[in-house]
Scaffold this active site. Structure first.
Site, PDB file in Angstrom:
ATOM      1  N   GLU A   1       0.825  -1.214   0.000  1.00  0.00           N
ATOM      2  CA  GLU A   1       0.000   0.000   0.000  1.00  0.00           C
ATOM      3  C   GLU A   1       0.861   1.267   0.000  1.00  0.00           C
ATOM      4  O   GLU A   1       0.364   2.342   0.322  1.00  0.00           O
ATOM      5  CB  GLU A   1      -0.961   0.009   1.195  1.00  0.00           C
ATOM      6  CG  GLU A   1      -1.916  -1.169   1.286  1.00  0.00           C
ATOM      7  CD  GLU A   1      -2.975  -1.234   0.178  1.00  0.00           C
ATOM      8  OE1 GLU A   1      -3.011  -0.339  -0.678  1.00  0.00           O
ATOM      9  OE2 GLU A   1      -3.745  -2.213   0.186  1.00  0.00           O
TER      10      GLU A   1
ATOM     11  N   HIS B   1      -3.671   1.350   8.542  1.00  0.00           N
ATOM     12  CA  HIS B   1      -4.641   0.567   7.775  1.00  0.00           C
ATOM     13  C   HIS B   1      -4.765  -0.813   8.428  1.00  0.00           C
ATOM     14  O   HIS B   1      -3.770  -1.443   8.760  1.00  0.00           O
ATOM     15  CB  HIS B   1      -4.191   0.431   6.317  1.00  0.00           C
ATOM     16  CG  HIS B   1      -4.891  -0.677   5.590  1.00  0.00           C
ATOM     17  ND1 HIS B   1      -6.266  -0.741   5.476  1.00  0.00           N
ATOM     18  CD2 HIS B   1      -4.416  -1.792   4.972  1.00  0.00           C
ATOM     19  CE1 HIS B   1      -6.598  -1.839   4.818  1.00  0.00           C
ATOM     20  NE2 HIS B   1      -5.502  -2.495   4.506  1.00  0.00           N
TER      21      HIS B   1
ATOM     22  N   HIS C   1      -7.859  -4.393   9.251  1.00  0.00           N
ATOM     23  CA  HIS C   1      -8.989  -5.170   8.706  1.00  0.00           C
ATOM     24  C   HIS C   1      -9.980  -5.627   9.788  1.00  0.00           C
ATOM     25  O   HIS C   1     -10.158  -6.829   9.975  1.00  0.00           O
ATOM     26  CB  HIS C   1      -8.470  -6.435   7.999  1.00  0.00           C
ATOM     27  CG  HIS C   1      -7.541  -6.221   6.850  1.00  0.00           C
ATOM     28  ND1 HIS C   1      -6.780  -7.241   6.301  1.00  0.00           N
ATOM     29  CD2 HIS C   1      -7.246  -5.128   6.109  1.00  0.00           C
ATOM     30  CE1 HIS C   1      -6.055  -6.795   5.293  1.00  0.00           C
ATOM     31  NE2 HIS C   1      -6.302  -5.499   5.164  1.00  0.00           N
TER      32      HIS C   1
ATOM     33  N   HIS D   1     -12.745  -4.472   2.442  1.00  0.00           N
ATOM     34  CA  HIS D   1     -11.302  -4.630   2.621  1.00  0.00           C
ATOM     35  C   HIS D   1     -10.897  -4.255   4.047  1.00  0.00           C
ATOM     36  O   HIS D   1     -10.376  -5.089   4.778  1.00  0.00           O
ATOM     37  CB  HIS D   1     -10.558  -3.775   1.580  1.00  0.00           C
ATOM     38  CG  HIS D   1      -9.060  -3.841   1.683  1.00  0.00           C
ATOM     39  ND1 HIS D   1      -8.212  -3.530   0.640  1.00  0.00           N
ATOM     40  CD2 HIS D   1      -8.241  -4.139   2.723  1.00  0.00           C
ATOM     41  CE1 HIS D   1      -6.954  -3.690   1.016  1.00  0.00           C
ATOM     42  NE2 HIS D   1      -6.940  -4.044   2.285  1.00  0.00           N
TER      43      HIS D   1
HETATM   44  P1  13P Z   1       1.251  -5.446   3.113  1.00  0.00           P
HETATM   45  O1  13P Z   1       1.686  -6.624   3.979  1.00  0.00           O
HETATM   46  O2  13P Z   1       1.998  -5.415   1.801  1.00  0.00           O
HETATM   47  O3  13P Z   1       1.349  -4.158   3.890  1.00  0.00           O
HETATM   48  O4  13P Z   1      -0.267  -5.673   2.714  1.00  0.00           O
HETATM   49  C1  13P Z   1      -1.250  -5.868   3.695  1.00  0.00           C
HETATM   50  C2  13P Z   1      -2.538  -5.230   3.363  1.00  0.00           C
HETATM   51  O5  13P Z   1      -3.400  -5.160   4.223  1.00  0.00           O
HETATM   52  C3  13P Z   1      -2.766  -4.670   2.017  1.00  0.00           C
HETATM   53  O6  13P Z   1      -3.925  -3.896   1.984  1.00  0.00           O
HETATM   54 ZN    ZN Z   2      -5.379  -4.366   3.615  1.00  0.00          ZN
END
Ligand code: 13P
Ligand code: ZN
Length: 263
Positions: A111, A134, A136, A206
């Protein structure tokens, strides 16, 4: 591996990753984090022409600055124990068109386009926000599967009316980006635009992207939104579709705290 010492920032990565892992919000290698630095010291001035990597988008507001960014594939549960091997230090060239690796982890998060585009917008519009997170969280991803929860207004009005102070902390509501390819520049550019005004952007099906003065500050806002979503899901599990606090009450609260103009 070249080492660096930004102890306050490393502590912020460590504590935030620890809590992300504990809450189950960043499973496996899910999620990534970055902190923008002013980079006014000699150590950071050594970005050689040979090390220049073209950025997918020009970032003029980041010219000469540096960013600490988690490595791709790194796990929150490991960053939360020992952050140093999992975080890379990157410098942006003086024309804002290239970046280069300086120290630490050498494989940036996928990202990276989003983090750089968003830091560029933050530096221009909300320079106090230095950190991007970021992750999830299941309760937030699940919202995207509800009929009609496909826009910022519906989600903000419904979820942030579950608890009296949620809208007070997020008067603008949240931003929403329809499903885009993970790691894509489109995802980054759309988020950057929304983050000129918002502190949170939900990436459809996401996860969430949060900004703050620190990662802990970004985590605060994520927590507030996630708590409201959990209240919503608990009620739905009990067979109740909650009406939430009325708009009149929400506005009354915002007015009392001088935040109505941000609604
Ligand atoms: P990375 O491990 O490359 O940071 O990706 C994880 C992710 O959540 C991508 O949106
Ligand atoms: Zn992600």
């Amino acid at each position: 591996m070249t080492k660096f010492s930004y102890q306050n920032e490393l502590d912020d990565f460590k504590a935030t990753a620890h809590w992300l892992a504990l809450r189950g919000w960043s499973e496996a290698a899910g999620g990534n984090m970055s902190i923008r630095l002013d980079a006014q010291n000699n150590f950071l001035s050594k970005l050689h022409e040979d090390d220049h990597i073209k950025l997918p988008v020009d970032v003029p507001y980041l010219a000469g600055k540096a960013v600490l960014l988690t490595g791709s594939g790194t796990r929150a549960r490991e960053i939360g124990v020992d952050p140093l091997p999992h975080i890379g230090l990157y410098k942006i060239s003086d024309d804002g068109r290239y970046y280069g690796w300086i120290a630490g982890n050498e494989t940036p998060s996928m990202e990276l386009p989003a983090h750089f585009a968003i830091h560029n917008a933050l530096e221009q519009h909300r320079p106090g926000d230095k950190a991007i997170l970021h992750t999830h969280p299941a309760s937030l991803i699940a919202l995207c599967h509800v009929d009609g929860f496909d826009n910022a207004k519906t989600i903000s009005d419904k979820i942030l009316s579950m608890q009296s102070e949620a809208r007070l902390i997020l008067p603008e509501g949240i931003g929403f980006v329809e499903h885009e390819l993970p790691g894509s520049l489109e995802l980054g550019l759309k988020s950057a635009k929304l983050l000129e005004r918002h502190h949170l952007v939900l990436w459809q099906c996401h996860g969430l992207l949060a900004t703050g003065d620190s990662l802990a500050g970004a985590f605060d806002k994520l927590e507030v939104f996630e708590k409201s979503a959990r209240v919503y899901w608990q009620l739905r599990a009990a067979g109740i579709d909650p009406a939430g606090i009325s708009e009149t009450e929400i506005k009354h609260t915002l007015k009392a705290f001088g935040r109505l103009e941000r609604y």
